[in-house]
Scaffold this active site. Sequence first.
Site, short mmCIF file in Angstrom:
data_model
loop_
_atom_site.label_atom_id
_atom_site.label_comp_id
_atom_site.label_asym_id
_atom_site.label_seq_id
_atom_site.Cartn_x
_atom_site.Cartn_y
_atom_site.Cartn_z
N LYS A 32 0.85 -1.20 0.00
CA LYS A 32 0.00 0.00 0.00
C LYS A 32 0.88 1.25 0.00
O LYS A 32 1.75 1.42 0.86
CB LYS A 32 -0.91 0.01 1.23
CG LYS A 32 -1.81 1.23 1.28
CD LYS A 32 -2.87 1.07 2.36
CE LYS A 32 -2.48 1.63 3.69
NZ LYS A 32 -2.48 3.09 3.78
N ASP A 59 -3.43 4.26 -2.07
CA ASP A 59 -4.41 4.71 -1.07
C ASP A 59 -4.37 6.23 -0.97
O ASP A 59 -3.80 6.78 -0.03
CB ASP A 59 -4.05 4.05 0.27
CG ASP A 59 -5.05 4.37 1.37
OD1 ASP A 59 -6.19 4.76 1.04
OD2 ASP A 59 -4.69 4.22 2.55
N LEU A 60 -4.99 6.89 -1.94
CA LEU A 60 -5.00 8.37 -1.94
C LEU A 60 -6.39 8.92 -1.60
O LEU A 60 -6.59 10.13 -1.58
CB LEU A 60 -4.51 8.90 -3.30
CG LEU A 60 -3.07 8.47 -3.67
CD1 LEU A 60 -2.67 9.05 -5.03
CD2 LEU A 60 -2.06 8.88 -2.61
N LYS A 61 -7.33 8.05 -1.35
CA LYS A 61 -8.69 8.43 -0.89
C LYS A 61 -9.24 9.64 -1.65
O LYS A 61 -9.51 10.70 -1.07
CB LYS A 61 -8.68 8.71 0.62
CG LYS A 61 -8.27 7.51 1.46
CD LYS A 61 -8.42 7.77 2.94
CE LYS A 61 -8.05 6.57 3.78
NZ LYS A 61 -6.61 6.21 3.74
N HIS A 63 -11.60 12.28 -3.30
CA HIS A 63 -12.89 12.85 -2.90
C HIS A 63 -13.00 14.21 -3.58
O HIS A 63 -12.39 15.18 -3.14
CB HIS A 63 -12.92 13.02 -1.37
CG HIS A 63 -14.26 13.44 -0.83
ND1 HIS A 63 -14.54 13.49 0.51
CD2 HIS A 63 -15.39 13.83 -1.46
CE1 HIS A 63 -15.79 13.88 0.69
NE2 HIS A 63 -16.33 14.11 -0.49
N ASP A 64 -13.75 14.27 -4.69
CA ASP A 64 -13.83 15.51 -5.47
C ASP A 64 -15.05 15.40 -6.38
O ASP A 64 -15.84 14.45 -6.25
CB ASP A 64 -12.52 15.67 -6.28
CG ASP A 64 -12.17 17.14 -6.51
OD1 ASP A 64 -13.08 17.91 -6.89
OD2 ASP A 64 -11.00 17.51 -6.32
N THR A 123 -11.88 5.82 10.70
CA THR A 123 -11.94 5.25 12.05
C THR A 123 -11.43 6.23 13.11
O THR A 123 -11.60 6.00 14.30
CB THR A 123 -11.12 3.94 12.15
OG1 THR A 123 -9.84 4.18 11.58
CG2 THR A 123 -11.81 2.82 11.44
N ARG A 214 3.01 -1.37 10.75
CA ARG A 214 4.07 -1.52 11.75
C ARG A 214 4.37 -2.95 12.21
O ARG A 214 5.53 -3.29 12.42
CB ARG A 214 3.78 -0.60 12.95
CG ARG A 214 4.01 0.86 12.58
CD ARG A 214 3.33 1.82 13.51
NE ARG A 214 1.89 1.82 13.32
CZ ARG A 214 1.03 2.58 13.98
NH1 ARG A 214 1.49 3.41 14.89
NH2 ARG A 214 -0.26 2.54 13.73
O1 C5P Z 1 1.00 0.43 11.10
P1 C5P Z 1 -0.42 0.02 10.95
O2 C5P Z 1 -0.60 -1.48 10.81
O3 C5P Z 1 -1.32 0.63 12.01
O4 C5P Z 1 -0.82 0.63 9.54
C1 C5P Z 1 -2.13 0.61 9.09
C2 C5P Z 1 -2.24 1.34 7.78
O5 C5P Z 1 -3.61 1.44 7.44
C3 C5P Z 1 -1.72 2.78 7.81
O6 C5P Z 1 -1.25 3.08 6.49
C4 C5P Z 1 -2.94 3.59 8.14
O7 C5P Z 1 -2.88 4.90 7.64
C5 C5P Z 1 -4.02 2.80 7.40
N1 C5P Z 1 -5.37 2.95 7.93
C6 C5P Z 1 -5.71 2.69 9.26
N2 C5P Z 1 -6.99 2.84 9.67
C7 C5P Z 1 -7.91 3.22 8.82
C8 C5P Z 1 -7.60 3.49 7.49
C9 C5P Z 1 -6.30 3.34 7.08
O8 C5P Z 1 -4.86 2.30 10.04
N3 C5P Z 1 -9.15 3.32 9.23
#
Ligand code: C5P
Length: 237
Positions: A32, A59-61, A63-64, A123, A214
Amino acid sequence: MQNPIIVALDVQSAESALALAKQLAPVVGAFKIGSELFTSAGPDIVKAIRATGASVFLDLKFHDIPNTVAKAVAAATRLDVQMITIHTSGGAAMMRAAEESAKKTAKEIGLKTPLILGVTVLTSMDSNELSEIGVAPNVGHQVERLAELAVQAGLRGLVCSPLEIADLREIIPAQMQLVTPGIRTGNEKADDQKRTLTPAEAMKAGANWLVIGRPIYAAKDPRQAAESILASISPPK
Ligand code: C5P
């Protein structure tokens, strides 16, 4: 089984992203690329990661207005990415424009149509924040409402929290792809993700894809971390 692990390349430089991608490509399903990496490294990082043979989730989301989103989706499709996110709160016309643009562009250049994924309620937002922007203060209802609109508009997938999977599975068609971040194995240090499931729990609840950052890239041995997550969700031989 397709490999459902999507590694979030939440690193600053193209060099670190590419090094991670080369190391992990054989044991994960996709990578991603989000706003930070794309804004600093641009389309070249998408091309470099695609050149390793790995799939890319851009993943650039978006919205326009529908016309602008359609053009952005066309540009992403030409980069040969496999997944693209848009905000469902952009409305049905915007979602339809995105889906049609992906299909039309992919056909023109002979590529497989990328999966357009709808983001419902971020979230990070709670009911107070929904209320502040004039939306009824019930996150669950708003997620369901936007998910239903996405289905009507022809989207084939949604991004959702792991704790929303079970409820969404009751109201969306079975073929709809669910992609979920918020995955933790229990072995990593505590961080900002609060409402999490393990990879196996999320798959059991009905996820098709797991976005994991992570727990893989910050692990002492990222490849070993990815392999052990994959083993935890693979059917016994
Ligand atoms: O490091 P981690 O496992 O928390 O990374 C989760 C990835 O998913 C990150 O790129 C974060 O921006 C993305 N993300 C998220 N929760 C969301 C939408 C996207 O953690 N609701």
